[in-house]
Design an enzyme around this catalytic site. Structure first.
Site, mmCIF file in Angstrom:
data_model
loop_
_atom_site.group_PDB
_atom_site.id
_atom_site.type_symbol
_atom_site.label_atom_id
_atom_site.label_comp_id
_atom_site.label_asym_id
_atom_site.label_seq_id
_atom_site.Cartn_x
_atom_site.Cartn_y
_atom_site.Cartn_z
ATOM 1 N N LYS A 179 77.755 8.987 31.572
ATOM 2 C CA LYS A 179 76.919 10.082 32.082
ATOM 3 C C LYS A 179 76.577 9.792 33.541
ATOM 4 O O LYS A 179 75.790 8.903 33.835
ATOM 5 C CB LYS A 179 75.619 10.229 31.283
ATOM 6 C CG LYS A 179 74.967 11.583 31.613
ATOM 7 C CD LYS A 179 73.499 11.655 31.359
ATOM 8 C CE LYS A 179 72.660 11.102 32.446
ATOM 9 N NZ LYS A 179 72.763 11.783 33.746
ATOM 10 N N PRO A 180 77.167 10.580 34.461
ATOM 11 C CA PRO A 180 76.809 10.402 35.868
ATOM 12 C C PRO A 180 75.453 11.033 36.150
ATOM 13 O O PRO A 180 74.886 11.718 35.284
ATOM 14 C CB PRO A 180 77.913 11.152 36.613
ATOM 15 C CG PRO A 180 78.384 12.201 35.660
ATOM 16 C CD PRO A 180 78.147 11.668 34.261
ATOM 17 N N GLU A 253 70.152 -2.435 34.992
ATOM 18 C CA GLU A 253 70.105 -2.774 36.425
ATOM 19 C C GLU A 253 69.069 -1.841 37.034
ATOM 20 O O GLU A 253 69.303 -0.645 37.145
ATOM 21 C CB GLU A 253 71.468 -2.541 37.087
ATOM 22 C CG GLU A 253 72.584 -3.397 36.546
ATOM 23 C CD GLU A 253 72.410 -4.875 36.842
ATOM 24 O OE1 GLU A 253 71.633 -5.216 37.757
ATOM 25 O OE2 GLU A 253 73.031 -5.685 36.149
ATOM 26 N N CYS A 287 68.893 -0.298 45.522
ATOM 27 C CA CYS A 287 68.035 -1.210 44.760
ATOM 28 C C CYS A 287 67.907 -2.533 45.507
ATOM 29 O O CYS A 287 66.926 -3.244 45.376
ATOM 30 C CB CYS A 287 68.616 -1.439 43.382
ATOM 31 S SG CYS A 287 70.363 -1.847 43.439
ATOM 32 N N GLU A 385 58.939 -0.138 45.291
ATOM 33 C CA GLU A 385 60.196 0.344 45.852
ATOM 34 C C GLU A 385 59.992 1.733 46.468
ATOM 35 O O GLU A 385 59.399 2.603 45.846
ATOM 36 C CB GLU A 385 61.200 0.422 44.708
ATOM 37 C CG GLU A 385 62.580 0.783 45.127
ATOM 38 C CD GLU A 385 63.548 0.643 43.955
ATOM 39 O OE1 GLU A 385 63.284 1.235 42.895
ATOM 40 O OE2 GLU A 385 64.559 -0.055 44.120
ATOM 41 N N LYS A 455 63.125 -10.937 36.651
ATOM 42 C CA LYS A 455 61.875 -10.195 36.417
ATOM 43 C C LYS A 455 62.152 -8.701 36.146
ATOM 44 O O LYS A 455 63.056 -8.372 35.390
ATOM 45 C CB LYS A 455 60.917 -10.439 37.584
ATOM 46 C CG LYS A 455 60.619 -11.948 37.782
ATOM 47 C CD LYS A 455 59.487 -12.203 38.755
ATOM 48 C CE LYS A 455 59.955 -12.353 40.185
ATOM 49 N NZ LYS A 455 58.902 -12.775 41.103
HETATM 50 P P1 NAD Z 1 66.695 7.518 37.137
HETATM 51 O O1 NAD Z 1 66.231 6.469 36.223
HETATM 52 O O2 NAD Z 1 65.871 8.715 37.337
HETATM 53 O O3 NAD Z 1 68.115 8.074 36.664
HETATM 54 C C1 NAD Z 1 69.210 7.222 36.435
HETATM 55 C C2 NAD Z 1 70.109 7.870 35.417
HETATM 56 O O4 NAD Z 1 69.432 7.935 34.165
HETATM 57 C C3 NAD Z 1 70.516 9.289 35.749
HETATM 58 O O5 NAD Z 1 71.839 9.499 35.349
HETATM 59 C C4 NAD Z 1 69.554 10.124 34.901
HETATM 60 O O6 NAD Z 1 70.046 11.396 34.591
HETATM 61 C C5 NAD Z 1 69.466 9.273 33.661
HETATM 62 N N1 NAD Z 1 68.264 9.475 32.859
HETATM 63 C C6 NAD Z 1 67.055 9.952 33.246
HETATM 64 N N2 NAD Z 1 66.196 9.954 32.193
HETATM 65 C C7 NAD Z 1 66.864 9.441 31.139
HETATM 66 C C8 NAD Z 1 66.512 9.156 29.784
HETATM 67 N N3 NAD Z 1 65.292 9.402 29.305
HETATM 68 N N4 NAD Z 1 67.445 8.594 28.988
HETATM 69 C C9 NAD Z 1 68.674 8.320 29.442
HETATM 70 N N5 NAD Z 1 69.083 8.580 30.716
HETATM 71 C C10 NAD Z 1 68.184 9.123 31.554
HETATM 72 O O7 NAD Z 1 67.034 6.782 38.507
HETATM 73 P P2 NAD Z 1 67.576 7.433 39.837
HETATM 74 O O8 NAD Z 1 66.433 8.135 40.470
HETATM 75 O O9 NAD Z 1 68.814 8.203 39.567
HETATM 76 O O10 NAD Z 1 67.999 6.127 40.656
HETATM 77 C C11 NAD Z 1 67.145 5.441 41.454
HETATM 78 C C12 NAD Z 1 66.687 4.157 40.801
HETATM 79 O O11 NAD Z 1 67.796 3.373 40.363
HETATM 80 C C13 NAD Z 1 65.931 3.251 41.740
HETATM 81 O O12 NAD Z 1 64.749 2.809 41.132
HETATM 82 C C14 NAD Z 1 66.876 2.077 41.993
HETATM 83 O O13 NAD Z 1 66.269 0.884 42.327
HETATM 84 C C15 NAD Z 1 67.637 2.002 40.739
HETATM 85 N N6 NAD Z 1 68.966 1.404 40.990
HETATM 86 C C16 NAD Z 1 69.198 0.115 40.602
HETATM 87 C C17 NAD Z 1 70.426 -0.488 40.869
HETATM 88 C C18 NAD Z 1 70.715 -1.913 40.458
HETATM 89 O O14 NAD Z 1 71.869 -2.317 40.447
HETATM 90 N N7 NAD Z 1 69.726 -2.717 40.124
HETATM 91 C C19 NAD Z 1 71.432 0.240 41.512
HETATM 92 C C20 NAD Z 1 71.163 1.551 41.888
HETATM 93 C C21 NAD Z 1 69.910 2.129 41.603
#
Ligand code: NAD
Length: 481
Positions: A179-180, A253, A287, A385, A455
């Site tokens: 799921k993108p 992640e 991130c 963040e 953490k």
């Molecule tokens: P998000 O958690 O809102 O969404 C991420 C994905 O999860 C999306 O595809 C979204 O549609 C899906 N999603 C949302 N609610 C869901 C649910 N209840 N169940 C299952 N899937 C669900 O995050 P975002 O706003 O898209 O991304 C930003 C965040 O991602 C930041 O906090 C960033 O730090 C983190 N991030 C971490 C890494 C890493 O490698 N550690 C890399 C990139 C982004």
């Protein structure tokens, strides 16, 4: 592509389908203009995708690792062959400047090629004899694919986070439902078209487009053996809770609030270069952003002056122009969230040195590179963040203080150290509670090294052999010799 372009966002058994749920508009974040519409998968389509992956599993997990490797290599070659198309989609849907979009495609190719190599050599995949103290018995270790996996990725590095999950999952012998992000499906959909045309058997990789509800339906599907998620902490916690009762395996992640530490023997030009990359690459939507910068006091004033000048020299604009060095924020909503964090920082007493506002640019969602000093350590600006082009600088008086300041965080993803004496930098690195440390190096991520954090930055590791292990169960068989 025009605002009316309807993109099909559901792939089941190598057949594309229009989603049966609500329609989502996709925008170009540089201009704010609508560029396409994609319909979300219905719950029934999520179920059909998982069932397709379930049907494909027995045959796929029985293939020889070398055959899976050959397919992964073909996928890498075909991604390389379609580089211009993927870079253009990454620029259109994410607004990434050309050099950033190019790096994303290179990362995908490198990741696929790395796991292709592991498969060809059988590393971490073939059964292994285990030495026992009793010669009357022998044991064998097998690494078994965990099963059907749900991969959920965010919008900041489309294709890259997908490749980091999909390549090791396929190498391990798992079948996949991806799921993108609802915000950035275009390059991801193109990537899966390329994978299917490389010869992936039907059902091995499926895609369901949609937002949180689709992600939730995928996570809660009883046939999903493992969820690998990259995204926010809030969603990660929700997924962990949802997977717990059914003992579904989970890798997370999540976020970060990482440090760049400039020691007193650092080369200042290098420190500024690394600080700019760490805070403003991908408009800070990383991130791994090193958004809290601690500088040895003797260098502090010079560093701040040069860092602010370098931030002001970044140029936002058409991603196809070679002189564009700053991309936009992904959406209006996210832009407003970042601006609110900036306002809160000011209200909490931090001193704004540059930036702090939206950039009108071409009409999209950009924010001026923003630098603060005097951010209170207990306050949100220093601790939480931002996920935008916002950095805070402070002075430090010793290496020990640098370590303490870096570790004073709920997160523990990465750190960068800039130092003249690398041995000294290594000593500082040894005290850091983070998954990756770069010393005098930009944020290079090689598929051979692990990715993940201490953490609250997540659970588990991606990339390298650890990324493969994340999609495997272990089975030992003990028998008489
Ligand atoms: P998000 O958690 O809102 O969404 C991420 C994905 O999860 C999306 O595809 C979204 O549609 C899906 N999603 C949302 N609610 C869901 C649910 N209840 N169940 C299952 N899937 C669900 O995050 P975002 O706003 O898209 O991304 C930003 C965040 O991602 C930041 O906090 C960033 O730090 C983190 N991030 C971490 C890494 C890493 O490698 N550690 C890399 C990139 C982004």
């Amino acid at each position: 592509m025009s605002a009316q372009t309807a993109v099909t966002g559901v792939l089941i058994d190598n057949q594309w389908h229009t989603g049966e749920a609500e329609l989502f508009g996709i925008s170009n974040p540089v201009t704010g203009a609508p560029i396409a519409q994609v319909a979300c998968a219905s719950t029934a389509q999520v179920d059909a995708a998982v069932r397709a992956a379930q049907r494909a599993l027995p045959a796929w997990r029985s293939t020889a690792p070398a055959d899976r490797g050959a397919l992964l290599r073909r996928m890498a070659e075909q991604v390389e062959a379609q580089r211009p198309r993927l870079e253009a989609l990454q620029q259109l849907n994410s607004g990434k400047p050309a050099f950033e979009a190019g790096l994303d495609v290179s990362d995908v190719v490198a990741t696929l090629a790395y796991y292709a190599d592991l498969c060809s050599t059988g590393t971490g995949l073939l059964p292994q004899a285990v030495a026992l103290p009793d010669g009357g018995f022998h044991a064998t270790l097998e690494r078994v694919p965990v099963g059907v996996v749900g991969l959920i990725v965010p919008w900041n590095f489309p294709m890259v986070t997908t490749a980091w999950k999909l390549a090791p999952a396929l190498a391990a012998g798992c079948t996949v439902v991806l799921k993108p992000s609802e915000l950035t499906p275009l390059a991801e959909i193109a990537l899966l078209e390329i994978f299917a045309s490389a010869g992936l058997p039907p059902g091995v990789v499926n895609l369901v487009y949609g937002a949180g509800a689709v992600g939730q339906a995928l996570v809660q599907h009883p046939a999903i053996a493992k969820v690998s998620f990259t995204g926010s902490n809030a969603t990660g916690q929700r997924i962990l809770q949802s997977c717990g009762p059914r003992m579904q395996r989970v890798s997370l992640e999540l976020g970060g609030k990482s440090s760049l530490l400039v020691l007193d023997d650092a080369d200042l030009d290098q420190a500024v270069d690394l600080a700019v990359g760490g805070a403003f690459f991908n408009a800070g939507q990383m991130c791994s952003a090193t958004s809290r910068i601690s500088v040895a006091r003797p260098l502090y004033a010079d560093f701040v002056e040069r860092f602010v000048a370098a931030a002001q020299a970044l140029r936002h604009g058409d991603p196809q122009n070679a002189d564009t060095t700053l991309g936009p924020i992904i959406s209006r909503k996210q832009q407003q969230a970042v601006l609110l964090r900036i306002q809160t920082g000011v209200a909490d007493g931090a001193r704004l040195l540059t930036g702090g506002s939206a950039l009108p640019g071409l009409g999209g969602f950009a924010i001026a590179p923003t630098v603060f000093s005097h951010a209170e350590h207990s306050r949100a600006l220093w601790q939480e963040e931002v996920f935008g082009p916002v950095a805070c600088v402070r002075a430090i008086d010793s290496d020990a203080q640098a370590v303490a300041v870096a570790n004073d965080s709920d997160y523990g993803l990465v750190a960068t150290i800039v130092a003249g004496d690398v041995a000294r930098a290594r000593q500082v690195a040894a005290g850091l509670e983070v998954g990756t440390v770069w010393i005098n190096t930009p944020q290079l991520i090689f598929p051979q090294t692990s990715w993940g954090g201490f953490k609250h930055s997540g659970l588990g590791r991606e990339l390298g052999p650890w990324g493969l292990q994340a999609f495997q169960e272990l089975r030992h068989t003990v028998a008489p010799s």
